[in-house]
Design a protein around this motif. Structure first.
Motif, PDB file in Angstrom:
ATOM      1  N   LEU A   8       0.824  -1.204   0.000  1.00  0.00           N
ATOM      2  CA  LEU A   8       0.000   0.000   0.000  1.00  0.00           C
ATOM      3  C   LEU A   8       0.859   1.255   0.000  1.00  0.00           C
ATOM      4  O   LEU A   8       1.849   1.338   0.721  1.00  0.00           O
ATOM      5  CB  LEU A   8      -0.906   0.019   1.231  1.00  0.00           C
ATOM      6  N   GLY A   9       0.438   2.203  -0.807  1.00  0.00           N
ATOM      7  CA  GLY A   9       1.076   3.509  -0.830  1.00  0.00           C
ATOM      8  C   GLY A   9       0.039   4.545  -1.204  1.00  0.00           C
ATOM      9  O   GLY A   9      -1.001   4.201  -1.771  1.00  0.00           O
ATOM     10  N   ASP A  10       0.309   5.794  -0.864  1.00  0.00           N
ATOM     11  CA  ASP A  10      -0.651   6.836  -1.207  1.00  0.00           C
ATOM     12  C   ASP A  10      -0.600   7.196  -2.683  1.00  0.00           C
ATOM     13  O   ASP A  10      -1.613   7.583  -3.260  1.00  0.00           O
ATOM     14  CB  ASP A  10      -0.410   8.079  -0.346  1.00  0.00           C
ATOM     15  N   ALA A  11       0.552   7.049  -3.308  1.00  0.00           N
ATOM     16  CA  ALA A  11       0.659   7.349  -4.745  1.00  0.00           C
ATOM     17  C   ALA A  11       0.293   6.135  -5.588  1.00  0.00           C
ATOM     18  O   ALA A  11      -0.434   6.244  -6.578  1.00  0.00           O
ATOM     19  CB  ALA A  11       2.069   7.809  -5.086  1.00  0.00           C
ATOM     20  N   ARG A  12       0.812   4.965  -5.180  1.00  0.00           N
ATOM     21  CA  ARG A  12       0.594   3.736  -5.934  1.00  0.00           C
ATOM     22  C   ARG A  12       0.404   2.572  -4.981  1.00  0.00           C
ATOM     23  O   ARG A  12       0.960   2.548  -3.898  1.00  0.00           O
ATOM     24  CB  ARG A  12       1.822   3.427  -6.813  1.00  0.00           C
ATOM     25  N   VAL A  13      -0.356   1.593  -5.433  1.00  0.00           N
ATOM     26  CA  VAL A  13      -0.489   0.319  -4.723  1.00  0.00           C
ATOM     27  C   VAL A  13       0.205  -0.711  -5.605  1.00  0.00           C
ATOM     28  O   VAL A  13      -0.192  -0.933  -6.748  1.00  0.00           O
ATOM     29  CB  VAL A  13      -1.977  -0.038  -4.490  1.00  0.00           C
ATOM     30  N   GLY A  14       1.280  -1.292  -5.090  1.00  0.00           N
ATOM     31  CA  GLY A  14       2.041  -2.279  -5.846  1.00  0.00           C
ATOM     32  C   GLY A  14       1.436  -3.664  -5.715  1.00  0.00           C
ATOM     33  O   GLY A  14       0.953  -4.039  -4.649  1.00  0.00           O
ATOM     34  N   LEU A  15       1.460  -4.408  -6.824  1.00  0.00           N
ATOM     35  CA  LEU A  15       0.905  -5.757  -6.850  1.00  0.00           C
ATOM     36  C   LEU A  15       1.958  -6.767  -7.285  1.00  0.00           C
ATOM     37  O   LEU A  15       2.793  -6.477  -8.149  1.00  0.00           O
ATOM     38  CB  LEU A  15      -0.277  -5.836  -7.817  1.00  0.00           C
ATOM     39  N   ALA A  16       1.881  -7.942  -6.699  1.00  0.00           N
ATOM     40  CA  ALA A  16       2.722  -9.071  -7.105  1.00  0.00           C
ATOM     41  C   ALA A  16       1.848 -10.310  -7.071  1.00  0.00           C
ATOM     42  O   ALA A  16       0.931 -10.413  -6.265  1.00  0.00           O
ATOM     43  CB  ALA A  16       3.911  -9.229  -6.157  1.00  0.00           C
ATOM     44  N   LEU A  17       2.131 -11.242  -7.957  1.00  0.00           N
ATOM     45  CA  LEU A  17       1.347 -12.469  -8.063  1.00  0.00           C
ATOM     46  C   LEU A  17       2.290 -13.660  -7.970  1.00  0.00           C
ATOM     47  O   LEU A  17       3.418 -13.604  -8.465  1.00  0.00           O
ATOM     48  CB  LEU A  17       0.607 -12.476  -9.402  1.00  0.00           C
ATOM     49  N   MET A  34      -3.693   7.944  -6.416  1.00  0.00           N
ATOM     50  CA  MET A  34      -4.033   9.370  -6.432  1.00  0.00           C
ATOM     51  C   MET A  34      -4.135   9.969  -5.030  1.00  0.00           C
ATOM     52  O   MET A  34      -5.098  10.653  -4.711  1.00  0.00           O
ATOM     53  CB  MET A  34      -5.322   9.604  -7.214  1.00  0.00           C
ATOM     54  N   GLY A  35      -3.172   9.668  -4.185  1.00  0.00           N
ATOM     55  CA  GLY A  35      -3.124  10.268  -2.865  1.00  0.00           C
ATOM     56  C   GLY A  35      -3.804   9.487  -1.757  1.00  0.00           C
ATOM     57  O   GLY A  35      -3.741   9.875  -0.602  1.00  0.00           O
ATOM     58  N   ASP A  36      -4.460   8.375  -2.087  1.00  0.00           N
ATOM     59  CA  ASP A  36      -5.152   7.597  -1.058  1.00  0.00           C
ATOM     60  C   ASP A  36      -5.304   6.154  -1.532  1.00  0.00           C
ATOM     61  O   ASP A  36      -6.014   5.881  -2.499  1.00  0.00           O
ATOM     62  CB  ASP A  36      -6.528   8.212  -0.782  1.00  0.00           C
ATOM     63  N   SER A  37      -4.672   5.223  -0.830  1.00  0.00           N
ATOM     64  CA  SER A  37      -4.701   3.812  -1.234  1.00  0.00           C
ATOM     65  C   SER A  37      -6.117   3.241  -1.262  1.00  0.00           C
ATOM     66  O   SER A  37      -6.379   2.272  -1.963  1.00  0.00           O
ATOM     67  CB  SER A  37      -3.816   2.971  -0.308  1.00  0.00           C
ATOM     68  N   LYS A  74      -3.884   2.013   9.253  1.00  0.00           N
ATOM     69  CA  LYS A  74      -4.501   2.272   7.949  1.00  0.00           C
ATOM     70  C   LYS A  74      -4.502   1.000   7.104  1.00  0.00           C
ATOM     71  O   LYS A  74      -5.490   0.694   6.420  1.00  0.00           O
ATOM     72  CB  LYS A  74      -3.766   3.403   7.231  1.00  0.00           C
ATOM     73  N   ALA A  75      -3.419   0.230   7.145  1.00  0.00           N
ATOM     74  CA  ALA A  75      -3.344  -1.025   6.390  1.00  0.00           C
ATOM     75  C   ALA A  75      -4.397  -2.014   6.887  1.00  0.00           C
ATOM     76  O   ALA A  75      -5.025  -2.717   6.086  1.00  0.00           O
ATOM     77  CB  ALA A  75      -1.945  -1.633   6.500  1.00  0.00           C
ATOM     78  N   ARG A  76      -4.608  -2.063   8.188  1.00  0.00           N
ATOM     79  CA  ARG A  76      -5.646  -2.955   8.742  1.00  0.00           C
ATOM     80  C   ARG A  76      -7.035  -2.537   8.258  1.00  0.00           C
ATOM     81  O   ARG A  76      -7.849  -3.381   7.892  1.00  0.00           O
ATOM     82  CB  ARG A  76      -5.587  -2.958  10.266  1.00  0.00           C
ATOM     83  N   ARG A  77      -7.295  -1.220   8.258  1.00  0.00           N
ATOM     84  CA  ARG A  77      -8.590  -0.725   7.758  1.00  0.00           C
ATOM     85  C   ARG A  77      -8.741  -1.042   6.276  1.00  0.00           C
ATOM     86  O   ARG A  77      -9.811  -1.428   5.814  1.00  0.00           O
ATOM     87  CB  ARG A  77      -8.715   0.793   7.971  1.00  0.00           C
ATOM     88  N   TRP A  78      -7.661  -0.883   5.504  1.00  0.00           N
ATOM     89  CA  TRP A  78      -7.694  -1.152   4.071  1.00  0.00           C
ATOM     90  C   TRP A  78      -8.027  -2.627   3.827  1.00  0.00           C
ATOM     91  O   TRP A  78      -8.868  -2.951   2.995  1.00  0.00           O
ATOM     92  CB  TRP A  78      -6.350  -0.776   3.435  1.00  0.00           C
ATOM     93  N   ALA A  79      -7.352  -3.522   4.568  1.00  0.00           N
ATOM     94  CA  ALA A  79      -7.594  -4.962   4.410  1.00  0.00           C
ATOM     95  C   ALA A  79      -9.041  -5.313   4.774  1.00  0.00           C
ATOM     96  O   ALA A  79      -9.684  -6.107   4.085  1.00  0.00           O
ATOM     97  CB  ALA A  79      -6.612  -5.763   5.263  1.00  0.00           C
TER      98      ALA A  79
END
Length: 155
Positions: A8-17, A34-37, A74-79
């Protein structure tokens, strides 16, 4: 079936598979936040629905002393929001979501530092790090979860 790693990031959310054998993680790109994950949640749900994901591993940015700071909360709320959005999408009959993947949080302390180091070792110029560091961090988060899972013995 595959596992998805999320940084998680505010600019980008990185993904890996992961590969189907759950051995190796590879980068899958970024979602612009765009400023909010939280803005990336629907795109992550779309990605999951399109890739037969059975588990989502979200990086938990604990403080160096192991405590949960603002980013970890914030990561816990996002999940939690991801789980809700997946359940809603499944209820709505979303194709590709016959089963909701498990969502887990994994300690990601220093993954961004390690990702920058790996990119430098691969001779990726420091100006080029920004667009790829989030997905490389997602690779490290996911690979850590893959390496830590109990292995099933082949008979």
């Amino acid at each position: 079936m595959a596992w998805l790693g999320v940084d998680l990031g505010d600019a980008r959310v990185g993904l890996a598979l992961s590969d189907p054998e759950l051995t190796l993680a590879h980068p899958e790109g970024n979602i612009e936040a765009m400023g909010d994950s939280f803005r990336a949640l629907d795109d992550v749900v779309d990605f999951i629905a399109g890739h037969d994901v059975e588990r989502v591993v979200v990086g938990l940015p604990l403080l160096l002393n192991g405590e949960a700071g603002k980013s970890a909360k914030k990561a816990r709320r996002w999940a939690s929001n991801l789980v809700r959005r997946l359940a809603n999408a499944q209820e709505d009959g979303r194709e590709g979501l016959d089963e909701i993947p498990e969502v887990e949080l994994v300690d990601e302390r220093l993954t961004t530092v390690s990702a920058h180091h790996q990119l430098s070792q691969a001779h990726v110029g420091s100006r080029s790090h920004r667009p790829v560091v989030d997905q490389q961090s997602a690779v490290l988060i996911l690979q850590s979860a893959l390496d830590g899972r109990p292995r099933q013995r082949e008979e």
